[in-house]
Design an enzyme around this catalytic site. Structure first.
Site, mmCIF file in Angstrom:
data_model
loop_
_atom_site.group_PDB
_atom_site.id
_atom_site.type_symbol
_atom_site.label_atom_id
_atom_site.label_comp_id
_atom_site.label_asym_id
_atom_site.label_seq_id
_atom_site.Cartn_x
_atom_site.Cartn_y
_atom_site.Cartn_z
ATOM 1 C CB SER A 121 34.982 -34.806 40.241
ATOM 2 O OG SER A 121 34.688 -34.328 38.954
ATOM 3 C CE LYS A 124 32.753 -30.920 40.227
ATOM 4 N NZ LYS A 124 33.697 -31.730 39.461
ATOM 5 C CB SER A 306 30.082 -34.389 40.185
ATOM 6 O OG SER A 306 31.488 -34.307 40.045
#
Length: 473
Positions: A121, A124, A306
């Site tokens: 993640s 991102k 997230s």
């Protein structure tokens, strides 16, 4: 002499000895002079002499001057604090990492930092930077309703905003989310105000999702992410990112997000209408419109909690904006193109998605550490990323992290977390114990378990303690 007879005799003897010695020395000198090899003998001197040639004098050796550099190298600081042992923690599996002094850009620590790897993640952060550059921090995503081509028909046009909420009241996961009830109220008012439609019922709702095309789920994503509730199918029209519970960050998603959005809109309109998918007529009158929060706010939400779906739809909008296309595959060229204004090397990147679920993404840790230098400086609109990064021990996905001996770094680390089955990652900014701003990206790749998070926290805390004294050894 009579009184010192023996003394006088001794003195006389000594005097005689001295006189004899002096004569011997004079004779020796005379003999030596006659036998000198440099002096000609009496016979030779009677003959005509031929002068011997003088030897050619040897040239005096010339000393070669040592070369002097045009510029003297700057003195380098001797650093003595190390996190090398922490980087070999077996919980980190195959470790990669990069740490920079954010004030100077100097590389303080590097372990495979230039090697592209899966990001989880932390991707991102990359998507957020691309969105700020391509869409702009003030851009808002619109969801519209236009009049259909057939009588009694309205068209709900998806603009790629997953934050559109079916909640008429109450708290959505997304702060300030646009409400589908507000959109429906606008449509009812416009429908009643138009003489051509006033008094006639809305009998048909067309759902236009044509902004995005191609598959709604990438083959590299684990399908369990849908049922567990971490991500939805990626469509241009959905409500509450297709959560079963609009107020829960993790909530099961469906396999029909577009239909769920259509049903929510029909309920908000208060009509019993047929719901079909189609495309809005070109130039059709707009009956209603709602907008998302600005991109600067959306990325902060995506980073703090997230949020996979929000990041993925932003990535798709970026690809469209830069002209790369509107499919999942368009991200491979669209995201690097959007990142060009930052002047960072994107040549080794491989972008499969914008949320980080794919194990096929490849971004070097050094790229993220370099990007974080710009985030720390709030270059352009990148300050929005800084504001959205979770704070160690305090907010978002770092709320329960940095415990025990690592608690010393709480409040001094802002970073994005990442986790997939084959990797844990952490990247962000450290305000070190000595006040030095550091940027970092740490990857634990391979066969990893949940305890990799603790090992990542530990090496990050090690960098916090070292500050500008961090050594690459």
């Amino acid at each position: 002499m009579r009184r010192h007879r023996h003394a006088w005799l001794a003195s006389a003897a000594a005097t005689a000895f001295v006189l004899l010695g002096a004569g011997a020395v004079s004779a020796g000198a005379a003999v030596g002079s006659a036998q000198s090899p440099d002096a000609p003998s009496p016979v030779a001197s009677a003959q005509p002499s031929t002068p011997e040639p003088s030897p050619t004098p040897s040239p005096t050796p010339t000393e070669t001057a040592r070369p002097v550099p045009a510029t003297q190298p700057a003195a380098s600081r001797l650093r003595t604090c190390s996190i090398a042992a922490l980087s070999t923690d077996p919980r980190l599996a195959s470790f990669q990492g990069s740490v920079l002094n954010a004030a100077t850009g100097e590389v303080l620590f590097d372990r495979g930092g230039d090697t592209p790897e899966r990001t989880a993640s932390v991707m991102k952060v990359v998507t957020s930077a691309a969105a700020l550059a391509a869409l702009g921090p003030d851009h808002r995503i619109s969801t519209r309703v236009v009049r259909g081509a057939e009588p009694g028909t309205v068209v709900l046009v998806g603009g790629g905003d997953p934050t559109l909420s079916r909640l008429a009241s109450g708290a959505s996961v997304y702060p300030g989310a646009p409400r589908i009830s507000d959109l429906a109220a606008q449509v009812r008012a416009a429908w009643a105000a138009d003489p051509a439609t006033a008094g006639t019922p809305i009998t048909r709702i067309v759902l236009d999702t044509s902004l995005f095309s191609g598959p709604v789920w990438h083959p590299s994503w684990a399908r369990t992410e849908l049922s567990i509730g971490y991500s939805s199918e990626i469509t241009a029209l959905q409500v509450d990112a297709d959560r079963a519970d609009p107020g829960a960050i993790v909530s099961p998603r469906s396999e029909a997000p577009v239909s769920r959005a259509g049903a929510a809109f029909a309920d908000a309109l208060g009509v019993d209408a047929a719901i079909v998918e189609g495309v809005a007529p070109a130039g059709a009158p707009v009956l209603g419109e709602v907008q998302s929060q600005p991109v600067s706010s959306l990325i902060q939400t995506a980073l703090t909690i997230s949020d996979n779906t929000l990041a993925e739809t932003l990535a798709r909008l970026v690809a469209i904006r830069v002209g790369a296309g509107n499919t999942q595959d368009a991200l491979a060229t669209g995201i690097p193109k959007a990142l060009e204004p930052y002047g960072l090397d994107t040549s080794t990147m491989l972008i499969v998605d914008g949320q980080g679920l794919s194990p096929d993404n490849r971004v070097p840790p050094a790229f993220l550490a370099g990007l974080m230098v710009k985030v720390n400086a709030r270059e352009g609109a990148l300050g929005s990323i800084y504001d959205g990064l979770p704070v160690a021990g305090r907010t978002g996905t770092l709320t329960s992290r940095f415990t025990g001996e690592n608690a010393v770094a709480r409040g001094n680390v802002v970073a994005k977390t990442g986790w997939i089955d084959t990797g844990y990652t952490l990247s962000g900014i450290i305000t070190a114990a000595d006040g030095t701003p550091l940027t970092f990206a740490f990857y634990a790749i391979g066969t990893v378990r949940d305890n990799a998070k603790i090992a990542l926290d530990t090496i990050t805390t090690g960098a916090y303690r070292c500050g500008n004294n961090l050594s690459n050894n």
